[in-house]
Write a protein that holds these residues in place. Structure first.
Motif, PDB file in Angstrom:
ATOM      1  N   GLU A   1       0.825  -1.219   0.000  1.00 45.63           N
ATOM      2  CA  GLU A   1       0.000   0.000   0.000  1.00 45.63           C
ATOM      3  C   GLU A   1       0.851   1.257   0.000  1.00 45.63           C
ATOM      4  OE1 GLU A   1       0.252  -1.388   4.315  1.00 45.63           O
ATOM      5  OE2 GLU A   1      -0.117  -2.337   2.399  1.00 45.63           O
ATOM      6  N   CYS A   2       2.025   1.195   0.593  1.00 51.09           N
ATOM      7  CA  CYS A   2       2.916   2.356   0.594  1.00 51.09           C
ATOM      8  C   CYS A   2       3.489   2.602  -0.799  1.00 51.09           C
ATOM      9  CB  CYS A   2       4.036   2.171   1.605  1.00 51.09           C
ATOM     10  SG  CYS A   2       3.476   2.122   3.307  1.00 51.09           S
ATOM     11  N   LEU A   3       3.874   1.536  -1.476  1.00 50.43           N
ATOM     12  CA  LEU A   3       4.371   1.688  -2.846  1.00 50.43           C
ATOM     13  C   LEU A   3       3.285   2.240  -3.754  1.00 50.43           C
ATOM     14  CD1 LEU A   3       6.552   1.325  -4.998  1.00 50.43           C
ATOM     15  CD2 LEU A   3       5.789  -1.038  -5.250  1.00 50.43           C
ATOM     16  N   LEU A   4       2.079   1.738  -3.617  1.00 50.27           N
ATOM     17  CA  LEU A   4       0.980   2.222  -4.460  1.00 50.27           C
ATOM     18  C   LEU A   4       0.690   3.698  -4.198  1.00 50.27           C
ATOM     19  CD1 LEU A   4      -1.169   1.559  -6.556  1.00 50.27           C
ATOM     20  CD2 LEU A   4      -2.678   0.908  -4.677  1.00 50.27           C
ATOM     21  N   GLY A   5       0.626   4.106  -2.938  1.00 55.18           N
ATOM     22  CA  GLY A   5       0.393   5.513  -2.628  1.00 55.18           C
ATOM     23  C   GLY A   5       1.493   6.406  -3.142  1.00 55.18           C
ATOM     24  N   PHE A   6       2.746   5.976  -3.008  1.00 56.82           N
ATOM     25  CA  PHE A   6       3.883   6.751  -3.487  1.00 56.82           C
ATOM     26  C   PHE A   6       3.821   6.933  -4.995  1.00 56.82           C
ATOM     27  CE2 PHE A   6       8.335   6.934  -4.930  1.00 56.82           C
ATOM     28  CZ  PHE A   6       8.766   8.055  -4.238  1.00 56.82           C
ATOM     29  N   VAL A   7       3.560   5.859  -5.709  1.00 53.18           N
ATOM     30  CA  VAL A   7       3.507   5.928  -7.177  1.00 53.18           C
ATOM     31  C   VAL A   7       2.335   6.795  -7.629  1.00 53.18           C
ATOM     32  CG1 VAL A   7       3.135   4.570  -9.263  1.00 53.18           C
ATOM     33  CG2 VAL A   7       4.721   3.761  -7.533  1.00 53.18           C
ATOM     34  N   LEU A   8       1.163   6.614  -7.031  1.00 50.51           N
ATOM     35  CA  LEU A   8       0.021   7.415  -7.437  1.00 50.51           C
ATOM     36  C   LEU A   8       0.213   8.893  -7.103  1.00 50.51           C
ATOM     37  CD1 LEU A   8      -3.007   5.134  -6.508  1.00 50.51           C
ATOM     38  CD2 LEU A   8      -2.015   5.561  -8.760  1.00 50.51           C
ATOM     39  N   GLY A   9       0.893   9.189  -6.011  1.00 47.47           N
ATOM     40  CA  GLY A   9       1.148  10.572  -5.638  1.00 47.47           C
ATOM     41  C   GLY A   9       2.104  11.285  -6.580  1.00 47.47           C
ATOM     42  N   MET A  10       2.991  10.547  -7.199  1.00 47.96           N
ATOM     43  CA  MET A  10       3.986  11.155  -8.079  1.00 47.96           C
ATOM     44  C   MET A  10       3.675  10.997  -9.560  1.00 47.96           C
ATOM     45  SD  MET A  10       7.496  10.174  -6.107  1.00 47.96           S
ATOM     46  CE  MET A  10       8.522  11.186  -7.153  1.00 47.96           C
ATOM     47  N   THR A  11       2.634  10.271  -9.898  1.00 51.43           N
ATOM     48  CA  THR A  11       2.346   9.964 -11.300  1.00 51.43           C
ATOM     49  C   THR A  11       2.026  11.197 -12.126  1.00 51.43           C
ATOM     50  OG1 THR A  11       1.618   7.736 -10.781  1.00 51.43           O
ATOM     51  CG2 THR A  11       0.799   8.663 -12.820  1.00 51.43           C
ATOM     52  N   PHE A  12       1.288  12.147 -11.580  1.00 49.36           N
ATOM     53  CA  PHE A  12       0.905  13.323 -12.363  1.00 49.36           C
ATOM     54  C   PHE A  12       2.135  14.123 -12.797  1.00 49.36           C
ATOM     55  CE2 PHE A  12      -0.455  17.762 -12.798  1.00 49.36           C
ATOM     56  CZ  PHE A  12      -1.438  17.609 -13.758  1.00 49.36           C
ATOM     57  N   THR A  13       3.120  14.218 -11.945  1.00 50.94           N
ATOM     58  CA  THR A  13       4.301  15.013 -12.255  1.00 50.94           C
ATOM     59  C   THR A  13       5.345  14.234 -13.031  1.00 50.94           C
ATOM     60  OG1 THR A  13       3.958  16.269 -10.228  1.00 50.94           O
ATOM     61  CG2 THR A  13       6.122  16.433 -11.230  1.00 50.94           C
ATOM     62  N   PHE A  14       5.619  13.006 -12.641  1.00 44.98           N
ATOM     63  CA  PHE A  14       6.741  12.258 -13.203  1.00 44.98           C
ATOM     64  C   PHE A  14       6.341  11.092 -14.095  1.00 44.98           C
ATOM     65  CE2 PHE A  14       8.299  14.005  -9.160  1.00 44.98           C
ATOM     66  CZ  PHE A  14       9.359  14.747  -9.626  1.00 44.98           C
ATOM     67  N   GLY A  15       5.063  10.837 -14.280  1.00 47.08           N
ATOM     68  CA  GLY A  15       4.637   9.657 -15.014  1.00 47.08           C
ATOM     69  C   GLY A  15       4.605   8.464 -14.079  1.00 47.08           C
ATOM     70  N   ALA A  16       4.427   7.281 -14.608  1.00 45.04           N
ATOM     71  CA  ALA A  16       4.300   6.095 -13.758  1.00 45.04           C
ATOM     72  C   ALA A  16       5.582   5.282 -13.663  1.00 45.04           C
ATOM     73  CB  ALA A  16       3.181   5.202 -14.282  1.00 45.04           C
ATOM     74  N   VAL A  17       6.433   5.348 -14.659  1.00 43.50           N
ATOM     75  CA  VAL A  17       7.603   4.475 -14.707  1.00 43.50           C
ATOM     76  C   VAL A  17       8.654   4.900 -13.683  1.00 43.50           C
ATOM     77  CG1 VAL A  17       9.463   3.602 -16.171  1.00 43.50           C
ATOM     78  CG2 VAL A  17       7.186   3.918 -17.132  1.00 43.50           C
ATOM     79  N   LEU A  18       9.023   6.163 -13.666  1.00 44.42           N
ATOM     80  CA  LEU A  18      10.064   6.646 -12.758  1.00 44.42           C
ATOM     81  C   LEU A  18       9.672   6.478 -11.286  1.00 44.42           C
ATOM     82  CD1 LEU A  18      12.868   7.935 -12.682  1.00 44.42           C
ATOM     83  CD2 LEU A  18      11.745  10.159 -12.707  1.00 44.42           C
ATOM     84  N   PRO A  19       8.458   6.862 -10.862  1.00 41.39           N
ATOM     85  CA  PRO A  19       8.095   6.614  -9.469  1.00 41.39           C
ATOM     86  C   PRO A  19       8.050   5.134  -9.097  1.00 41.39           C
ATOM     87  CG  PRO A  19       6.647   8.256 -10.384  1.00 41.39           C
ATOM     88  CD  PRO A  19       7.460   7.704 -11.515  1.00 41.39           C
ATOM     89  N   THR A  20       7.698   4.276 -10.041  1.00 39.82           N
ATOM     90  CA  THR A  20       7.678   2.841  -9.756  1.00 39.82           C
ATOM     91  C   THR A  20       9.090   2.330  -9.506  1.00 39.82           C
ATOM     92  OG1 THR A  20       5.704   2.555 -11.117  1.00 39.82           O
ATOM     93  CG2 THR A  20       6.994   0.584 -10.629  1.00 39.82           C
ATOM     94  N   LEU A  21      10.026   2.756 -10.331  1.00 42.03           N
ATOM     95  CA  LEU A  21      11.415   2.331 -10.134  1.00 42.03           C
ATOM     96  C   LEU A  21      11.985   2.893  -8.839  1.00 42.03           C
ATOM     97  CD1 LEU A  21      12.765   2.758 -13.778  1.00 42.03           C
ATOM     98  CD2 LEU A  21      12.215   0.639 -12.598  1.00 42.03           C
ATOM     99  N   ILE A  22      11.754   4.170  -8.582  1.00 44.38           N
ATOM    100  CA  ILE A  22      12.256   4.792  -7.351  1.00 44.38           C
ATOM    101  C   ILE A  22      11.562   4.186  -6.136  1.00 44.38           C
ATOM    102  CG2 ILE A  22      12.324   6.960  -6.048  1.00 44.38           C
ATOM    103  CD1 ILE A  22      12.753   8.373  -8.737  1.00 44.38           C
TER     104      ILE A  22
END
Length: 146
Positions: free
Chosen positions: A86-107
């Motif tokens: 759930e933490c990974l999902l929240g982090f990725v969704l929080g950053m998706t608008f600015t950075f897209g989905a790929v970079l937040p998923t890797l980070i």
């Protein structure tokens, strides 16, 4: 180049969301599990706010502050299990608008791995050493003097 990244993000985000929610559902609804939905909600909301704050700071032209916030996450990972789904999902969704989905998923995956090592391996070792030192100090303090 952005078209490739957007295409990968369009495929990755639904798959990642499905996979992580499936993992959360298996843990939360397993018999005898102490993994409550309230814990899931807190982890998701905290990571979502963290991802949004990093995105906002980066967008406002404060990448140094956003970087410091990312470093502070390591201290936070020592006390809280940030490696959960759930933490990974929240982090990725929080950053998706600015950075897209790929970079937040890797980070997020890298931060989750570091968080797992900090919380599950280094933290117990530090707590063990501190408890032994406290025991020795207490024993020394109450030792009768001849």
């Amino acid at each position: 180049m952005p078209a490739i990244s957007n295409w990968w993000g369009g495929v990755l985000l639904p798959l990642l969301t499905w996979l992580l929610l499936h993992r959360v559902q298996k843990k939360a609804f397993h018999r005898g599990s102490s993994y409550s939905l309230l814990r899931v909600g807190y982890g998701f909301a905290g990571a979502l706010l963290f991802g949004i704050s990093i995105s906002v700071l980066f967008t406002l032209g404060m990448p140094d502050l956003a970087g410091n916030l990312m470093i502070a996450l390591f201290v936070f990972a020592f006390f809280f299990p940030i490696y959960r789904s759930e933490c990974l999902l929240g982090f990725v969704l929080g950053m998706t608008f600015t950075f897209g989905a790929v970079l937040p998923t890797l980070i997020g995956a890298l931060l989750g791995l570091v968080g797992l090592v900090l919380h599950a391996y280094i933290r117990p070792t530090v707590l063990y050493v501190v408890s032994k030192l406290a025991f020795l100090l207490r024993l020394r303090k109450y030792k009768p003097k001849p």
